[in-house]
Design an enzyme around this catalytic site. Structure first.
Site, PDB file in Angstrom:
ATOM      1  CG  HIS A  51      33.135  46.424  39.202  1.00  0.00           C
ATOM      2  ND1 HIS A  51      33.578  47.725  39.013  1.00  0.00           N
ATOM      3  CD2 HIS A  51      34.111  45.620  38.686  1.00  0.00           C
ATOM      4  CE1 HIS A  51      34.756  47.698  38.424  1.00  0.00           C
ATOM      5  NE2 HIS A  51      35.111  46.435  38.210  1.00  0.00           N
TER       6      HIS A  51
ATOM      7  CG  ASP B 159      42.410  44.615  37.007  1.00  0.00           C
ATOM      8  OD1 ASP B 159      42.952  45.348  37.870  1.00  0.00           O
ATOM      9  OD2 ASP B 159      41.171  44.477  36.919  1.00  0.00           O
TER      10      ASP B 159
END
Ligand code: Q9C
Ligand code: ZN
Length: 316
Positions: free
Chosen positions: A136, A259
């Site tokens: 990110h 995740d």
């Protein structure tokens, strides 16, 4: 397989993040890495090595100088045991800093570059246990637990030796990596992730983001509904794998987030621990020298078992 690990990441340990205006426990915990390392040890998987030190120019050829300086100066100014939320160079409330953040982020970059160097010099597979994660982090911003983009810095390093595909299977879209390579055709970015209409990072990861200029056609997003079934997920992964094969890179960088696991406390598709063995097996069809870069995955208790299942599928 070499596993690159550095215990110094623990110096980055914010006490909380801010979600919906409230302080909540920080999900990106130091124990994530111990969970994986302990499981690799217990199963005798890989050879653990420490990272080498690399010059800063590898980082500043991906990130803006002023941003990297901001990270350094901000880290230096934070009192120990406090968690600070910067007001600049940040895209959300999920990238708090502590005094050790810059050091840990640079350490994570060195972990990635050590793996990249091994793969560039003939290793078929290396696993960089990066923490903090990176996908990110964009040219001039941190966000979503990420400060420096480990995968992008490693891919940029490898791009001096050949063409690179980055396959991103973290639950979240890697908006930073996408931005960094958006106008390049020597680095393909392919990402499979939860659709940004409902999930972080919201602002990127849409199907129609396909690259710009020279990079047009070299950015491929597969946004998936939160309730995507296991079979739908596997089908989408196969399509993403076909994209990588069509590009026929010299190197593969896998942004490896766990995740997508159903038990993940902040994310998750309908994937059980054993499903990661199949995911690894499918990715093993990509027979390019491969660098694994650890991204997300927050179910500390099961991360080790997820990683060993994935690696079993990848290497057998
Ligand atoms: N407290 C990575 O997986 N959302 N970043 C947090 C829950 C931010 C995830 C909300 C998710 C960022 C590398
Ligand atoms: Zn993620």
């Amino acid at each position: 397989m070499f596993v690159i690990f550095d215990p110094n990441h623990t110096e980055h340990s914010p006490s909380h993040e801010i979600y919906d205006g409230r302080q909540v426990n920080y999900a990106e915990l130091p124990d994530r890495i111990s969970s994986i390392v302990n499981a690799l040890d217990a199963n005798n998987i890989g050879t653990r090595i420490s990272p080498e030190l690399f010059v800063k120019s590898h980082t500043t050829s991906v990130h803006a100088n002023d941003y990297v300086n901001f990270l350094r100066k901000t880290s230096d100014s934070i009192n120990p045991d406090t968690t600070f939320f910067p007001s600049y160079y940040i895209t959300d409330t999920y990238a708090p800093m502590t005094t050790g953040t810059y050091k840990a982020a640079l350490g994570s970059v060195n972990i990635a570059l050590t793996g990249a160097k091994m793969v560039a010099s003939g290793e078929q597979l290396a696993y960089s246990l990066c923490r903090p994660p990176g996908h990110h982090a964009a040219t001039r911003s941190m966000g979503g637990y990420c400060y420096l983009n480990n995968a992008a810095i490693a891919a940029n390093y490898l791009s001096h030796h050949g063409r690179v595909a980055v396959l991103d299977i973290d639950y979240h879209h890697g908006n930073g990596t996408q931005e960094i390579f958006y106008e390049r055709n020597d680095v393909l970015y392919v990402s499979l992730h939860a659709q940004p209409q409902s999930d972080y990072p919201y602002i990127a990861g849409y199907k129609n983001e396909t690259g710009r200029g020279d990079g047009f056609g070299y950015n491929i997003n597969y946004p998936l509904r939160q309730d995507t079934s296991r079979d739908e997920y596997i089908r989408a992964l196969q399509v993403a794998i076909d994209d990588v094969n069509s590009f026929d890179p010299d190197y593969l960088v896998l942004s490896l987030g766990f995740d997508t696991y159903v038990g993940d406390p902040i994310a998750g598709f309908d994937l059980e621990i054993q499903d990661f063995r199949l995911i690894g097996a499918l990715i093993s069809e990509l027979v390019y020298p491969t660098l694994l870069i650890q991204e997300g995955g927050y179910c500390v208790e099961d991360l080790g078992e997820i990683a060993t299942n994935f690696l079993a599928g990848l290497t057998t």
